[in-house]
Scaffold this active site. Structure first.
Site, PDB file in Angstrom:
ATOM      1  N   ASP A 274     -11.624  -0.407   3.546  1.00  0.00           N
ATOM      2  CA  ASP A 274     -10.640   0.667   3.470  1.00  0.00           C
ATOM      3  C   ASP A 274     -11.279   1.759   2.610  1.00  0.00           C
ATOM      4  O   ASP A 274     -12.196   1.487   1.830  1.00  0.00           O
ATOM      5  CB  ASP A 274      -9.354   0.147   2.832  1.00  0.00           C
ATOM      6  CG  ASP A 274      -8.317   1.239   2.633  1.00  0.00           C
ATOM      7  OD1 ASP A 274      -8.069   1.996   3.587  1.00  0.00           O
ATOM      8  OD2 ASP A 274      -7.788   1.338   1.515  1.00  0.00           O
TER       9      ASP A 274
ATOM     10  N   ASP B 253      -9.529   4.934   0.685  1.00  0.00           N
ATOM     11  CA  ASP B 253      -8.814   5.350  -0.525  1.00  0.00           C
ATOM     12  C   ASP B 253      -8.391   4.138  -1.351  1.00  0.00           C
ATOM     13  O   ASP B 253      -7.716   3.246  -0.866  1.00  0.00           O
ATOM     14  CB  ASP B 253      -7.586   6.182  -0.158  1.00  0.00           C
ATOM     15  CG  ASP B 253      -7.949   7.474   0.552  1.00  0.00           C
ATOM     16  OD1 ASP B 253      -9.055   7.994   0.332  1.00  0.00           O
ATOM     17  OD2 ASP B 253      -7.112   7.964   1.347  1.00  0.00           O
TER      18      ASP B 253
END
Length: 174
Positions: free
Chosen positions: A8, A10
């Site tokens: 992922d 952020d």
């Protein structure tokens, strides 16, 4: 078949919702978390293909343009490369959060597309995220899900940060 780590963006790779940055809508808002570049370089050394899979509903909501998102990702990939860390591909779901598309995590669309395209062995691969939607997407794609920065009852293991998770992957799984 290849083994992979899906990251992922952020909260795993870069700061988000900190005193310095709320959301990453421009390249100048992108700040790597400590030790991330070195950790991704280590994954590469351990024989993993590295992919970034990120929900970026800000495009669909009009907070940033598709071209600005591509510029942010170009900047991220270039900075990784300077550190000897290589991202094989970046996939982003730019749909609005409630469009019910197949690519937005927790659905596994982005991961499944990359797994098929790059001949990835699901049994030797990992999804690393900082939210439950990441963990759910990993399991839906049949890869081992690891949580960083938070505790998770769903993840196989939870770690303080990406460098700690990478250390475990490279020491325990190789």
């Amino acid at each position: 078949m290849n083994k992979a780590v899906f990251l992922d963006r952020d909260g795993v790779i870069n700061e988000v919702k900190t005193s310095r940055v709320k959301f990453v809508n421009k390249p100048r808002d992108f700040h790597f978390l400590p030790g991330v570049k070195e950790a991704v370089a280590k994954l590469h050394e351990c024989g993993y293909d590295i992919f970034v899979v990120t929900n970026q509903g800000g495009v669909g909501l009009g907070y940033m343009t598709e071209s600005m998102l591509k510029e942010i990702h170009r900047h991220m990939v270039e900075e990784f490369e300077k550190a000897g860390a290589y991202i094989k591909e970046v996939k982003a779901c730019t749909h609005k959060p409630h469009e019910d598309c197949e690519c937005r995590k927790p659905k596994p669309g982005m991961l499944n597309t990359l797994i098929e395209k790059h001949n990835i062995d699901r049994r030797q691969s990992f999804m690393i995220g900082d939210r439950e939607v990441d963990i759910e997407a990993g399991y839906a794609a049949q890869v081992t899900s690891l949580m960083v920065g938070n505790e998770s009852s769903q993840a196989k293991f939870s770690f303080k940060d990406l460098p700690e998770a990478v250390k475990w992957i490279c020491e325990e799984k190789n």
